[in-house]
Design an enzyme around this catalytic site. Structure first.
Site, PDB file in Angstrom:
ATOM      1  N   HIS A 185      41.542  40.280  26.667  1.00  0.00           N
ATOM      2  CA  HIS A 185      40.129  40.015  27.007  1.00  0.00           C
ATOM      3  C   HIS A 185      39.572  41.128  27.871  1.00  0.00           C
ATOM      4  O   HIS A 185      40.283  41.713  28.688  1.00  0.00           O
ATOM      5  CB  HIS A 185      39.961  38.645  27.672  1.00  0.00           C
ATOM      6  CG  HIS A 185      40.616  38.513  29.019  1.00  0.00           C
ATOM      7  ND1 HIS A 185      39.943  38.774  30.191  1.00  0.00           N
ATOM      8  CD2 HIS A 185      41.869  38.132  29.383  1.00  0.00           C
ATOM      9  CE1 HIS A 185      40.753  38.564  31.218  1.00  0.00           C
ATOM     10  NE2 HIS A 185      41.933  38.174  30.768  1.00  0.00           N
ATOM     11  N   ASP A 203      36.569  40.755  29.632  1.00  0.00           N
ATOM     12  CA  ASP A 203      35.733  40.286  30.740  1.00  0.00           C
ATOM     13  C   ASP A 203      36.599  40.149  31.987  1.00  0.00           C
ATOM     14  O   ASP A 203      37.831  40.142  31.907  1.00  0.00           O
ATOM     15  CB  ASP A 203      35.072  38.945  30.406  1.00  0.00           C
ATOM     16  CG  ASP A 203      36.080  37.833  30.155  1.00  0.00           C
ATOM     17  OD1 ASP A 203      37.121  38.107  29.527  1.00  0.00           O
ATOM     18  OD2 ASP A 203      35.845  36.694  30.588  1.00  0.00           O
ATOM     19  N   ASP A 245      48.766  39.243  28.905  1.00  0.00           N
ATOM     20  CA  ASP A 245      47.753  38.728  29.847  1.00  0.00           C
ATOM     21  C   ASP A 245      48.406  37.835  30.900  1.00  0.00           C
ATOM     22  O   ASP A 245      47.789  36.930  31.405  1.00  0.00           O
ATOM     23  CB  ASP A 245      46.665  37.969  29.062  1.00  0.00           C
ATOM     24  CG  ASP A 245      45.490  37.587  29.942  1.00  0.00           C
ATOM     25  OD1 ASP A 245      45.280  38.240  30.981  1.00  0.00           O
ATOM     26  OD2 ASP A 245      44.780  36.612  29.601  1.00  0.00           O
ATOM     27  N   ASP A 257      43.894  42.532  35.004  1.00  0.00           N
ATOM     28  CA  ASP A 257      43.482  41.303  34.306  1.00  0.00           C
ATOM     29  C   ASP A 257      42.137  41.496  33.666  1.00  0.00           C
ATOM     30  O   ASP A 257      41.124  41.192  34.235  1.00  0.00           O
ATOM     31  CB  ASP A 257      43.475  40.136  35.294  1.00  0.00           C
ATOM     32  CG  ASP A 257      43.083  38.816  34.646  1.00  0.00           C
ATOM     33  OD1 ASP A 257      43.166  38.702  33.418  1.00  0.00           O
ATOM     34  OD2 ASP A 257      42.671  37.898  35.380  1.00  0.00           O
ATOM     35  N   HIS A 293      42.270  37.834  39.956  1.00  0.00           N
ATOM     36  CA  HIS A 293      41.350  36.807  40.465  1.00  0.00           C
ATOM     37  C   HIS A 293      41.164  36.902  41.980  1.00  0.00           C
ATOM     38  O   HIS A 293      40.380  36.156  42.545  1.00  0.00           O
ATOM     39  CB  HIS A 293      41.818  35.383  40.139  1.00  0.00           C
ATOM     40  CG  HIS A 293      41.803  35.079  38.678  1.00  0.00           C
ATOM     41  ND1 HIS A 293      41.537  33.818  38.181  1.00  0.00           N
ATOM     42  CD2 HIS A 293      41.991  35.854  37.589  1.00  0.00           C
ATOM     43  CE1 HIS A 293      41.594  33.839  36.862  1.00  0.00           C
ATOM     44  NE2 HIS A 293      41.870  35.070  36.484  1.00  0.00           N
ATOM     45  N   GLU A 297      37.157  35.028  28.439  1.00  0.00           N
ATOM     46  CA  GLU A 297      38.405  34.395  28.852  1.00  0.00           C
ATOM     47  C   GLU A 297      38.298  33.774  30.228  1.00  0.00           C
ATOM     48  O   GLU A 297      38.817  32.697  30.480  1.00  0.00           O
ATOM     49  CB  GLU A 297      39.547  35.427  28.821  1.00  0.00           C
ATOM     50  CG  GLU A 297      40.938  34.780  28.791  1.00  0.00           C
ATOM     51  CD  GLU A 297      41.514  34.516  30.169  1.00  0.00           C
ATOM     52  OE1 GLU A 297      42.520  33.791  30.252  1.00  0.00           O
ATOM     53  OE2 GLU A 297      40.982  35.019  31.176  1.00  0.00           O
ATOM     54  N   GLU A 298      37.582  34.444  31.134  1.00  0.00           N
ATOM     55  CA  GLU A 298      37.477  33.933  32.507  1.00  0.00           C
ATOM     56  C   GLU A 298      36.540  32.734  32.600  1.00  0.00           C
ATOM     57  O   GLU A 298      36.366  32.159  33.675  1.00  0.00           O
ATOM     58  CB  GLU A 298      37.010  35.051  33.459  1.00  0.00           C
ATOM     59  CG  GLU A 298      37.903  36.293  33.479  1.00  0.00           C
ATOM     60  CD  GLU A 298      39.311  36.035  34.006  1.00  0.00           C
ATOM     61  OE1 GLU A 298      39.627  34.885  34.373  1.00  0.00           O
ATOM     62  OE2 GLU A 298      40.114  36.996  34.033  1.00  0.00           O
TER      63      GLU A 298
END
Lengths: 496, 496
Positions: free
Chosen positions: B98, B100, B195, B132, B445, B166-167
């Site tokens: 991903h 994003d 991931d 990420d 994150h 994805e987030e």
């Protein structure tokens, strides 16, 4: 025609005028919790000052200072002090009330504009502040006007103290009361507050007791930041789990507090007190209707009222730091604070309640064998208040109600607290009577707040008779220097 | 010099160029959760499309539709599908990633601008999305470029699927995967997702299992509106009290789930599996340092990992409807919803977990004898995933790591879930390998997210060797039509 009959006649004749006055002040949106309304709050205070001066009262505006609210620095509303009459041969009564109101928006669910008083077909006056507390505050002014108009000498010297911050914790008031105790308030023989409600909808009451409240935080903390429950679930001590275990051990589902020894200091029930619970204007059917659900724990009305008035209770309010929003979040909160409070009653000692509760939580936490860290503390306590309905101040109130309503009042206590009651009692060392004007279904703080026309007009009459009764040479109001001592003697007498 | 040595040489020579490419895309703030950044997310997707096309790939942009976000209706970011090489004699690998990223603000505590890649003195690449998942996604592109530059034939046909949501729950992706299963994705022999993260900071890993999650709401409601604890404390059944009692009965302080029979379906531990827990790159000292607190329940690392990977757990997330703010509020909440979730593992059945949990809560509520109303329901379930590290897809990954890092990989599972793993496995009926690039301390994150240069560059090498290994005529990748069946057989074999 005696003086009071004449007074009643004038009050009845002035009914529409008094309602219009209430309309005039409901239209001033004196919302103390809204910074953008602060000028309206101040305007409302000045309205009272001006009206009382027009009647001949001497007044004093006290500005307690500034306040931070919603990012603004704004002046606190003035406390309006007054003195109406100054005859050394008369007794002196101090009345307290507040002229600020709770917020209200039509969108909240009001049927009409909350700041436009509506006299509806049920003979109710609907509007924000009608019953809390503009109706009662205006009542004293109407009372004085009616006496004047009737050409009757006002029975007492009246002092007043009207504040504009009651709905926001009465910021600044306590200091002013203590400061003015031997100044503006000196010579006060008794105090009267009209800012609570009848027990039911039909019979007036006098209120002689309030519960206190001790508020606690239980904080459990573990990791330094919130964790993902996928990665850490099952491997670390979760603060929420510890906290929920502790909170579940505070009180059972039937409301019994599980903290050892907590009930030991509760004053025993006397025969006289038990009798006073009979025949009150209160029933479970009405209560269940108000709650729209029958979640009442106890079988009898008497039990319910005893648990509201004379027994302690413990409520769980919530948890700070955990997930609280809608939807799903798979968080393990790192630090959570459970909030609970204990309602206290005579003769519980807040310091002992603090000690017992904190020790119990710490002991239970130790049993859990968790590696998390516990903090438990009392963050606030307000004392209970208990007076005697036999005091001449109460007897005067009771006689006034008998004369106007043709019935003796219910003698009630309240489960909540009105901190200013205790402040006046302690600062002035005088008896305080709680003499409500509104009924239990008035919806103070709620939508469609109302005051029945009957309660307003007959309430003004009650005020007048009460003043007359106070002025009679009965047992002097202030013969007991120590209120606290007097009430203890009283309790002992009925206990014997 | 063999093909791979040449490939390694090119990757090493291109190191600065690859880092600069990562810098270029970290600078595109493709925050999918921020409506004002949606154009950046789309720009990021198109960047990938363009670069792959420049390399010779065939691509397809799939727009899954519109979305309501923060009061705006905006397009979902495109899913970029691609095909690099189309030689029927080669195997075909599908990679997912991903583009994003999570939100990031300097004020959150970043030492540097989160959208400006910093190559620091610890040889780390710091920036939002570095690990990420922009580093790994870019890794596949760098891998293909290096093969081309080295003049080596690309070992497989590569299909890719890069998403930009994805987030935010991968909105729209599952439908596209199922729809394209026999279209764009047809001919796929195996799937690889990069991931997730290494177990520790030193040794690479392959991940062969994920826990599932079943999310529950327990709602207790009583009166029709919140009540004042002064007036009602001690007289009504408080929903919070009932709820806290129920929540305290779900799990004990040591993480043991108290729901009867919940552990019955958990797959027994086999000797082979137990052995795989020895010598993993994981220790409690590091874990306690990460948590900045020693709140670890278990005594041994093996126990901790088993409780994270192969045993269910139950976490209490919070309560909706109760007081959650700072300060004191003396409310009795009228309706409260407790949220908890159970992490599930092989061979638990979500439907049975649902039944057991709801029945237990209802039974415990009945014991309370409360007049409040209970609702308990599972609102969401995601299945656990379990593959076999013996599958040729995993063997290829393991050999790649051995060649590049000189060590065999840790074989790991994860406590959390990556739902797309199961979607690909089910929709394509092919083995999925989770082949992480980043390390456990990358801080996806979190603030100061980073990817070590070593992980990035050696990770690109691993990708290349993995493709080489896949291309070898070993046991065909797709010999097991039924993945689920295969894994069950596998489990049985080791169980015997």
């Amino acid at each position: 025609m005696d003086n009071l009959s004449k007074y009643f006649e004038v009050v009845d004749q002035s009914k529409q005028e008094f309602i219009d006055k209430l309309r005039e002040i409901v239209a001033i949106p004196s919302v103390s919790g809204d910074a953008t309304r602060r000028q309206d709050v101040i305007r409302m205070g000045l309205w009272l000052k001006e009206k009382w001066e027009a009647l001949g009262a001497e007044t004093k505006r006290v500005d307690p200072g500034m306040q931070e609210l919603q990012g603004q620095t704004i002046p606190l509303p003035p406390i309006i002090l007054g003195q109406y009459g100054n005859n050394p041969s008369k007794k002196t009564l101090l009345v307290y009330g507040h002229y600020d109101v709770q917020p209200a928006l039509k969108e909240d669910g009001w049927n009409t504009d909350p700041f436009e008083l509506v006299h509806n077909d049920k003979d109710q006056l609907v509007g924000r502040g009608a019953t809390d507390d503009k109706g009662p505050v205006l009542g004293w002014l109407c009372c004085a006007e009616a006496f004047k108009r009737a050409g009757i000498d006002f029975p007492v010297n009246l002092k007043f103290c009207f504040e504009g911050m009651e709905e926001c914790g009465s910021e600044g008031l306590e200091e002013v009361v203590r400061h003015e105790a031997d100044k503006w308030f000196s010579g006060t023989d008794a105090v009267c507050i009209s800012d609570n409600y009848w027990l039911g909808k039909n019979r007036p009451c006098l209120t002689y007791g309030l519960r206190g409240v001790s508020y606690f935080y239980i904080t459990v903390e573990g990791p330094s930041a919130d964790l993902h429950s996928g990665v850490f679930g099952g491997t670390v001590h979760e603060p929420m789990v510890d906290l929920v275990h502790l909170m579940s051990r505070l009180v059972d589902v039937k409301g019994k507090i599980l903290i050892p020894s907590i009930y030991e200091k509760v004053a025993p029930l006397t025969l006289a007190e038990e009798k006073a619970y009979d025949g009150l204007d209160f029933n479970h059917d009405d209560l269940a209707k108000d709650l729209r659900s029958n979640v009442i724990i106890h079988d009898s009305e008497k039990d319910t009222l005893m648990h509201r008035w004379r027994l302690p209770s413990l409520s769980l309010h919530g948890i700070e730091g955990a997930f609280y929003g809608p939807g799903e979040k798979t968080v393990i909160p790192a630090k959570v604070t459970g909030k609970f409070s204990i309602r206290t009653v005579p003769d519980m000692d807040p310091a002992e309640v603090d000690r017992l509760a904190c020790k119990y939580v710490a002991d239970e936490f130790a049993k859990l064998n968790s590696k998390n860290k516990l903090t438990v503390k009392m963050v606030h306590d307000g004392r209970w208040w208990y007076s005697s309905p036999e005091h001449p101040n109460f007897v005067a109130g009771a006689k006034a109600i008998e004369r106007v309503f043709g019935t003796s009042p219910d003698l009630t206590r309240e489960g909540g607290s009105i901190p200013i009651t205790l402040t006046f009692e302690e600062a002035l060392n005088r008896n305080v009577l709680l003499l409500p004007m509104g009924a239990s279904d008035d919806g103070a703080h709620s939508v469609n707040e109302k005051l029945d026309v009957r309660n307003f007009i007959e309430g003004i009459k009650v005020f007048g008779v009460y003043l007359e009764e106070l002025s009679k040479p009965r047992v002097p109001l202030t013969n007991s220097g120590d209120q606290q001592q007097q009430q203890q003697q009283q309790q002992q007498m009925v206990a014997e």
